[in-house]
Enzyme design. Structure first.
Site, PDB file in Angstrom:
ATOM      1  N   GLU A  99     -10.364  -0.127   4.631  1.00 59.68           N
ATOM      2  CA  GLU A  99     -10.274   0.193   5.583  1.00 59.68           C
ATOM      3  C   GLU A  99     -12.092  -0.664   6.611  1.00 59.68           C
ATOM      4  O   GLU A  99     -12.453  -1.110   5.180  1.00 59.68           O
ATOM      5  CB  GLU A  99     -10.725   1.772   5.519  1.00 59.68           C
ATOM      6  CG  GLU A  99      -9.261   2.444   5.598  1.00 59.68           C
ATOM      7  CD  GLU A  99      -8.388   2.954   6.540  1.00 59.68           C
ATOM      8  OE1 GLU A  99      -8.337   1.710   7.668  1.00 59.68           O
ATOM      9  OE2 GLU A  99      -7.634   3.842   6.029  1.00 59.68           O
ATOM     10  N   ASP A 130       1.016  -1.166   0.040  1.00 56.44           N
ATOM     11  CA  ASP A 130      -0.119   0.175   0.336  1.00 56.44           C
ATOM     12  C   ASP A 130       0.907   1.252   0.075  1.00 56.44           C
ATOM     13  O   ASP A 130       2.128   1.119   0.073  1.00 56.44           O
ATOM     14  CB  ASP A 130      -0.779   0.031   1.052  1.00 56.44           C
ATOM     15  CG  ASP A 130      -0.123  -0.195   2.519  1.00 56.44           C
ATOM     16  OD1 ASP A 130       0.972  -0.376   2.632  1.00 56.44           O
ATOM     17  OD2 ASP A 130      -1.384  -0.158   3.733  1.00 56.44           O
ATOM     18  N   ASN A 182      -7.711   0.129  13.952  1.00 51.27           N
ATOM     19  CA  ASN A 182      -9.612   0.041  13.022  1.00 51.27           C
ATOM     20  C   ASN A 182      -9.600  -1.500  12.469  1.00 51.27           C
ATOM     21  O   ASN A 182     -10.381  -1.241  12.143  1.00 51.27           O
ATOM     22  CB  ASN A 182      -9.423   0.810  12.557  1.00 51.27           C
ATOM     23  CG  ASN A 182      -8.449   1.016  10.952  1.00 51.27           C
ATOM     24  OD1 ASN A 182      -7.843   0.066  10.983  1.00 51.27           O
ATOM     25  ND2 ASN A 182      -8.989   1.619  10.341  1.00 51.27           N
ATOM     26  N   HIS A 241      -7.513  -2.785  10.156  1.00 49.09           N
ATOM     27  CA  HIS A 241      -7.651  -2.185   8.101  1.00 49.09           C
ATOM     28  C   HIS A 241      -6.317  -3.767   8.137  1.00 49.09           C
ATOM     29  O   HIS A 241      -5.395  -3.508   9.369  1.00 49.09           O
ATOM     30  CB  HIS A 241      -6.942  -1.139   7.969  1.00 49.09           C
ATOM     31  CG  HIS A 241      -6.049  -0.784   7.988  1.00 49.09           C
ATOM     32  ND1 HIS A 241      -6.025   0.996   8.023  1.00 49.09           N
ATOM     33  CD2 HIS A 241      -4.483  -0.788   9.414  1.00 49.09           C
ATOM     34  CE1 HIS A 241      -4.470   0.905   8.071  1.00 49.09           C
ATOM     35  NE2 HIS A 241      -4.320  -0.299   8.747  1.00 49.09           N
TER      36      HIS A 241
HETATM   37  P1  PGA Z   1       1.281  -0.509  12.333  1.00 49.56           P
HETATM   38  O1  PGA Z   1       0.441  -0.394  11.790  1.00 49.56           O
HETATM   39  O2  PGA Z   1       2.668  -1.996  11.979  1.00 49.56           O
HETATM   40  O3  PGA Z   1       2.968   0.294  12.487  1.00 49.56           O
HETATM   41  O4  PGA Z   1       0.938  -0.772  13.729  1.00 49.56           O
HETATM   42  C1  PGA Z   1       0.115  -1.505  11.152  1.00 49.56           C
HETATM   43  C2  PGA Z   1      -0.938  -1.120  10.097  1.00 49.56           C
HETATM   44  O5  PGA Z   1      -1.791  -0.188  10.411  1.00 49.56           O
HETATM   45  O6  PGA Z   1      -1.313  -1.998   9.551  1.00 49.56           O
END
Ligand code: PGA
Length: 239
Positions: free
Chosen positions: A143, A67, A136, A138
């Site tokens: 999302e 992404d 959340n 995702h």
């Molecule tokens: P993080 O992000 O590893 O920085 O907690 C995870 C994500 O948002 O996919």
């Protein structure tokens, strides 16, 4: 879905690195998709150490980006491209020809989506993916409210994601959109490694464990019995 629970983030990272090493050794030429974000970076560092010890040749694999924040490129600290270049692709010595990532700065993001789909198609499919999980739920930028489709998606970022984004950037950047591999694309992988560590992920981990295949929690849509392993530490599990 299988669950692997380790005591600490460091141990979880080592487990993920070991699985990646085995997979790459047994599947030369495979296309893999490695998430950016904070969670998997220690696993990538451990994997690079394994390569230094002659245990794996990371250049034998191909890499698709997961992404990107629309509007951001390598020069923006915290872009997915910067994180993966500096923490994995460059220190691991992966040839540029083995890597395809989204260019968040490109004017035509639909073209970015098509180019990524063509890159993946030229390799058949993504064979293994390592994914973090947002607060959340995702994965990538899928999302909770993202309308789903095949291939790659351009999405409006969720409020939680916008707020969390500040931790990656050294100056405030108002991000609104993202480009991501879709759940359908990720779900075609032969093997899915979901990672969550730390107490702040506890609540979302419980939602995923208690309700698989719920669109409100995108990561739960990838909890396949036969090919997904959830790598957790005790803090994330709450034990
Ligand atoms: P993080 O992000 O590893 O920085 O907690 C995870 C994500 O948002 O996919």
């Amino acid at each position: 879905m299988r669950k692997e629970v380790a005591k600490t983030h460091a141990e979880t990272s080592q487990q993920v690195a070991l699985r990646l090493k085995e997979f790459i050794n047994h599947n030369p030429g495979a296309l893999v998709c490695l998430a950016a974000g904070d969670t998997p970076l220690s696993a990538y560092a451990a994997l690079i150490e394994m390569q230094k010890n002659g245990e794996v040749d990371l250049s034998s694999a191909y890499y698709a980006g997961l992404d990107e924040w629309v509007g951001l490129g390598y020069e923006n600290k915290g872009s997915c491209r910067q994180v993966m270049e500096d923490h994995f692709y460059r220190p691991a010595g992966i040839p540029q020809a083995h890597i395809h990532v989204f260019d968040g700065k490109a004017a035509d993001q639909q073209e970015q989506a098509r180019e990524m789909e063509a890159f993946i198609a030229s390799h058949g499919e993504i064979q293994l993916t390592v994914l973090g999980i947002g607060l959340n739920g995702h994965v990538g930028f899928n999302e909770p409210q993202t309308p789903q489709a095949e291939g790659c998606l351009l999405v409006e970022l969720d409020e939680v994601t916008r707020q969390v984004s500040a931790k990656y950037f050294d100056t405030p950047i108002p991000v609104e959109k993202g480009i991501t591999l879709s759940l359908a694309q990720l779900g075609k992988a032969r093997e899915i490694l979901l990672m969550a560590t730390g107490a702040k992920k506890r609540e979302i981990v419980h939602r995923i464990l208690n309700a698989p295949f719920t669109p409100e929690v995108p990561a739960s849509m990838l909890t396949y019995e036969d090919k997904t392993t959830f790598y957790l530490d005790e803090a994330a599990l709450g034990e």
